[in-house]
Structure formats: C-alpha cells, structure tokens
Design a protein around this motif. Structure first.
Motif, PDB file in Angstrom:
ATOM      1  N   PHE A  35       0.841  -1.195   0.000  1.00 54.48           N
ATOM      2  CA  PHE A  35       0.000   0.000   0.000  1.00 54.48           C
ATOM      3  C   PHE A  35       0.880   1.250   0.000  1.00 54.48           C
ATOM      4  CE2 PHE A  35      -2.375   3.299   2.409  1.00 54.48           C
ATOM      5  CZ  PHE A  35      -3.432   3.478   1.533  1.00 54.48           C
ATOM      6  N   THR A  38       2.854   1.273  -3.469  1.00 51.82           N
ATOM      7  CA  THR A  38       2.090   1.414  -4.699  1.00 51.82           C
ATOM      8  C   THR A  38       1.010   2.486  -4.632  1.00 51.82           C
ATOM      9  OG1 THR A  38       2.324  -0.968  -4.841  1.00 51.82           O
ATOM     10  CG2 THR A  38       0.927   0.071  -6.484  1.00 51.82           C
ATOM     11  N   CYS A  39       0.218   2.472  -3.591  1.00 52.81           N
ATOM     12  CA  CYS A  39      -0.961   3.337  -3.563  1.00 52.81           C
ATOM     13  C   CYS A  39      -0.616   4.738  -3.088  1.00 52.81           C
ATOM     14  CB  CYS A  39      -2.032   2.742  -2.659  1.00 52.81           C
ATOM     15  SG  CYS A  39      -2.299   0.975  -2.926  1.00 52.81           S
ATOM     16  N   HIS A  43      -1.821   8.559  -3.466  1.00 52.36           N
ATOM     17  CA  HIS A  43      -2.802   8.786  -2.413  1.00 52.36           C
ATOM     18  C   HIS A  43      -2.170   9.242  -1.111  1.00 52.36           C
ATOM     19  CE1 HIS A  43      -6.238   7.489  -4.701  1.00 52.36           C
ATOM     20  NE2 HIS A  43      -5.644   6.359  -5.029  1.00 52.36           N
ATOM     21  N   VAL A  52      -5.718   8.709   0.694  1.00 52.12           N
ATOM     22  CA  VAL A  52      -6.452   7.497   1.057  1.00 52.12           C
ATOM     23  C   VAL A  52      -5.690   6.823   2.193  1.00 52.12           C
ATOM     24  CG1 VAL A  52      -7.160   5.184   0.309  1.00 52.12           C
ATOM     25  CG2 VAL A  52      -7.463   7.110  -1.237  1.00 52.12           C
ATOM     26  N   THR A  56     -10.265   5.635   5.366  1.00 57.84           N
ATOM     27  CA  THR A  56     -11.107   6.271   4.345  1.00 57.84           C
ATOM     28  C   THR A  56     -12.440   5.530   4.196  1.00 57.84           C
ATOM     29  OG1 THR A  56      -9.144   7.012   3.164  1.00 57.84           O
ATOM     30  CG2 THR A  56     -11.178   6.920   1.891  1.00 57.84           C
ATOM     31  N   LYS A  57     -12.414   4.237   4.455  1.00 57.08           N
ATOM     32  CA  LYS A  57     -13.627   3.440   4.264  1.00 57.08           C
ATOM     33  C   LYS A  57     -13.879   2.525   5.456  1.00 57.08           C
ATOM     34  CE  LYS A  57     -13.318   3.365  -0.801  1.00 57.08           C
ATOM     35  NZ  LYS A  57     -14.494   4.198  -1.086  1.00 57.08           N
ATOM     36  N   PHE A  65     -15.087  -2.298  -2.504  1.00 56.62           N
ATOM     37  CA  PHE A  65     -14.090  -1.679  -3.377  1.00 56.62           C
ATOM     38  C   PHE A  65     -13.239  -2.752  -4.064  1.00 56.62           C
ATOM     39  CE2 PHE A  65      -9.780   0.035  -4.031  1.00 56.62           C
ATOM     40  CZ  PHE A  65     -10.046   1.179  -4.766  1.00 56.62           C
ATOM     41  N   HIS A  71     -11.812   1.017  -9.434  1.00 58.12           N
ATOM     42  CA  HIS A  71     -10.632   1.876  -9.622  1.00 58.12           C
ATOM     43  C   HIS A  71     -10.214   1.831 -11.089  1.00 58.12           C
ATOM     44  CE1 HIS A  71      -6.680   3.671  -8.825  1.00 58.12           C
ATOM     45  NE2 HIS A  71      -7.136   3.987  -7.647  1.00 58.12           N
ATOM     46  N   PRO A  75      -3.286   1.974 -12.993  1.00 59.22           N
ATOM     47  CA  PRO A  75      -2.239   2.001 -11.958  1.00 59.22           C
ATOM     48  C   PRO A  75      -2.124   0.692 -11.173  1.00 59.22           C
ATOM     49  CG  PRO A  75      -3.968   3.657 -11.485  1.00 59.22           C
ATOM     50  CD  PRO A  75      -4.386   2.911 -12.705  1.00 59.22           C
ATOM     51  N   LEU A  76      -3.104  -0.202 -11.292  1.00 57.50           N
ATOM     52  CA  LEU A  76      -3.092  -1.438 -10.511  1.00 57.50           C
ATOM     53  C   LEU A  76      -2.561  -2.618 -11.328  1.00 57.50           C
ATOM     54  CD1 LEU A  76      -6.620  -1.107  -8.836  1.00 57.50           C
ATOM     55  CD2 LEU A  76      -4.491   0.001  -8.183  1.00 57.50           C
ATOM     56  N   LEU A  79       0.059  -5.217 -10.102  1.00 62.90           N
ATOM     57  CA  LEU A  79      -0.226  -5.958  -8.881  1.00 62.90           C
ATOM     58  C   LEU A  79      -0.881  -7.305  -9.199  1.00 62.90           C
ATOM     59  CD1 LEU A  79      -1.712  -2.971  -6.850  1.00 62.90           C
ATOM     60  CD2 LEU A  79       0.507  -4.029  -6.453  1.00 62.90           C
ATOM     61  N   ILE A  87      -3.250  -6.145   0.198  1.00 57.82           N
ATOM     62  CA  ILE A  87      -3.597  -4.740   0.427  1.00 57.82           C
ATOM     63  C   ILE A  87      -5.009  -4.646   1.012  1.00 57.82           C
ATOM     64  CG2 ILE A  87      -3.973  -2.499  -0.685  1.00 57.82           C
ATOM     65  CD1 ILE A  87      -1.857  -3.343  -2.775  1.00 57.82           C
ATOM     66  N   LEU A  91      -6.033  -2.904   4.620  1.00 66.13           N
ATOM     67  CA  LEU A  91      -6.994  -1.799   4.694  1.00 66.13           C
ATOM     68  C   LEU A  91      -8.216  -2.208   5.524  1.00 66.13           C
ATOM     69  CD1 LEU A  91      -6.700  -0.555   1.006  1.00 66.13           C
ATOM     70  CD2 LEU A  91      -5.839   0.603   3.034  1.00 66.13           C
TER      71      LEU A  91
HETATM   72  C1  HEC Z   1      -1.309   6.387 -10.641  1.00 62.87           C
HETATM   73  C2  HEC Z   1      -2.019   6.946  -9.511  1.00 62.87           C
HETATM   74  C3  HEC Z   1      -2.822   6.007  -8.611  1.00 62.87           C
HETATM   75  C4  HEC Z   1      -2.419   4.858  -7.983  1.00 62.87           C
HETATM   76  C5  HEC Z   1      -1.055   4.166  -8.068  1.00 62.87           C
HETATM   77  C6  HEC Z   1      -3.536   4.405  -7.201  1.00 62.87           C
HETATM   78  N1  HEC Z   1      -4.584   5.267  -7.338  1.00 62.87           N
HETATM   79 FE1  HEC Z   1      -6.376   5.190  -6.342  1.00 62.87          FE
HETATM   80  N2  HEC Z   1      -7.047   6.765  -7.398  1.00 62.87           N
HETATM   81  C7  HEC Z   1      -6.292   7.534  -8.274  1.00 62.87           C
HETATM   82  C8  HEC Z   1      -7.109   8.625  -8.779  1.00 62.87           C
HETATM   83  C9  HEC Z   1      -6.652   9.689  -9.768  1.00 62.87           C
HETATM   84  C10 HEC Z   1      -8.389   8.487  -8.165  1.00 62.87           C
HETATM   85  C11 HEC Z   1      -9.609   9.351  -8.372  1.00 62.87           C
HETATM   86  C12 HEC Z   1     -10.360   8.740  -9.511  1.00 62.87           C
HETATM   87  C13 HEC Z   1     -11.677   9.337  -9.722  1.00 62.87           C
HETATM   88  O1  HEC Z   1     -12.306   9.766  -8.752  1.00 62.87           O
HETATM   89  O2  HEC Z   1     -12.077   9.342 -10.883  1.00 62.87           O
HETATM   90  C14 HEC Z   1      -8.298   7.322  -7.302  1.00 62.87           C
HETATM   91  C15 HEC Z   1      -9.336   6.867  -6.500  1.00 62.87           C
HETATM   92  C16 HEC Z   1      -9.198   5.949  -5.493  1.00 62.87           C
HETATM   93  C17 HEC Z   1     -10.169   5.661  -4.466  1.00 62.87           C
HETATM   94  C18 HEC Z   1     -11.531   6.301  -4.356  1.00 62.87           C
HETATM   95  C19 HEC Z   1     -11.512   7.311  -3.280  1.00 62.87           C
HETATM   96  C20 HEC Z   1     -12.849   7.333  -2.598  1.00 62.87           C
HETATM   97  O3  HEC Z   1     -13.050   8.266  -1.815  1.00 62.87           O
HETATM   98  O4  HEC Z   1     -13.646   6.426  -2.778  1.00 62.87           O
HETATM   99  C21 HEC Z   1      -9.645   4.708  -3.656  1.00 62.87           C
HETATM  100  C22 HEC Z   1     -10.270   4.098  -2.414  1.00 62.87           C
HETATM  101  C23 HEC Z   1      -8.345   4.388  -4.185  1.00 62.87           C
HETATM  102  N3  HEC Z   1      -8.098   5.161  -5.294  1.00 62.87           N
HETATM  103  C24 HEC Z   1      -7.521   3.428  -3.647  1.00 62.87           C
HETATM  104  C25 HEC Z   1      -6.303   3.043  -4.207  1.00 62.87           C
HETATM  105  C26 HEC Z   1      -5.548   1.909  -3.748  1.00 62.87           C
HETATM  106  C27 HEC Z   1      -5.941   0.989  -2.609  1.00 62.87           C
HETATM  107  C28 HEC Z   1      -4.434   1.850  -4.531  1.00 62.87           C
HETATM  108  C29 HEC Z   1      -3.315   0.839  -4.496  1.00 62.87           C
HETATM  109  C30 HEC Z   1      -3.702  -0.551  -4.686  1.00 62.87           C
HETATM  110  C31 HEC Z   1      -4.508   2.959  -5.479  1.00 62.87           C
HETATM  111  N4  HEC Z   1      -5.667   3.643  -5.258  1.00 62.87           N
HETATM  112  C32 HEC Z   1      -3.533   3.260  -6.408  1.00 62.87           C
HETATM  113  C33 HEC Z   1      -4.973   7.326  -8.623  1.00 62.87           C
HETATM  114  C34 HEC Z   1      -4.184   6.263  -8.192  1.00 62.87           C
END
Ligand code: HEC
Length: 105
Positions: A35, A38-39, A43, A52, A56-57, A65, A71, A75-76, A79, A87, A91
């Motif tokens: 997390f 990567t995340c 975030h 995040v 967050t949840k 989710f 998502h 970006p995933l 993995l 992960i 969480l």
């Molecule tokens: C390359 C960038 C990037 C990575 C790496 C990434 N995210 Fe995201 N994520 C985003 C973006 C940009 C959004 C917003 C997308 C939207 O709202 O359209 C988002 C949205 C989210 C949300 C929604 C937020 C909400 O309030 O519901 C969650 C939860 C989330 N990501 C979790 C993760 C997790 C867990 C990982 C790792 C496994 C991850 N993200 C990896 C870019 C990324």
C-alpha cells in the motif's frame, strides 16, 4: 451415512463462512508495505488521487471496493491477485469501523 452428511454440512459451512468475508487469506504486513509503495504514490497527503488511508472506508466499503475493483485499472496493472488480497487485508483490518483504525499507511 449420518457421518458423511455431517462432514458435507461442515465443509459447506466453512466454504460459506470464508466467502461471506472478502478480506480473508491476505497478509496484512505485506499489504501495508505494498500500500505504501504502490498506492501512496498517488494517495499520499496532497496526492493526485486524494489522500487514502485505511480509515477512508469501513470494512464493508473496502470489501466492496476490492470485490468490484472500483478503480482505474491502469495504476493497478503491476499488482497480482495476491498483492491486491494483501492490500485489501491491511486496509480492512484498519478500516474506520475496525477494532484498530489506522490513519497512516
Ligand atoms: C497512478 C495513480 C494512482 C495509484 C497508483 C492508485 N490510485 Fe487510487 N485513485 C487515483 C485517482 C486519480 C483516483 C480518483 C479517480 C476518480 O475519482 O475518478 C483514485 C481513486 C481511489 C479511491 C476512491 C476514493 C474514494 O473516496 O472512494 C480509492 C479508495 C483508491 N483510489 C484506492 C487506491 C488503492 C488501494 C491503490 C493501491 C492498490 C490505489 N488507489 C492506487 C490514482 C491512483
């Protein structure tokens, strides 16, 4: 015959119990590491995706989710299924309504 029925009933119970909870069989320590690695790239505080943390949840929201993988898949991509499980476990274990909520990843 009665014994066989009992065994079948028991295995069914086990199968049902494990499918009822999404976060099972993941390694939360590995998950925490993944997390952060990567995340958090997107975030962290002020990151592109908004901050995040496990809090967050709720546990149920994290299950949803990861079940639906709500998502952008791009970006995933790097993995594996097991990585995502780990992960998810991390969480889930520290979700807002869990016994041990955690703000930082
Ligand atoms: C390359 C960038 C990037 C990575 C790496 C990434 N995210 Fe995201 N994520 C985003 C973006 C940009 C959004 C917003 C997308 C939207 O709202 O359209 C988002 C949205 C989210 C949300 C929604 C937020 C909400 O309030 O519901 C969650 C939860 C989330 N990501 C979790 C993760 C997790 C867990 C990982 C790792 C496994 C991850 N993200 C990896 C870019 C990324």
């Amino acid at each position: 015959m009665k014994r066989i029925t009992t065994i079948i009933a028991l295995s069914l119970t086990v199968a049902l119990a494990s499918s009822a909870f999404g976060a099972e069989g993941g390694n939360p320590r590995k998950g925490k590491h993944l997390f952060k690695k990567t995340c958090k790239e997107c975030h962290g505080a002020g990151g592109a995706g908004g901050e995040v943390t496990p809090m967050t949840k709720t546990m149920q929201q994290w299950d949803r989710f990861f079940e639906k993988l709500e998502h952008n898949p791009e970006p995933l991509k790097g993995l594996s299924e097991q990585d995502l499980k780990d992960i998810h476990q991390f969480l889930y274990d520290h979700a807002a309504d869990s016994p041990h909520p955690e703000t930082c990843g």
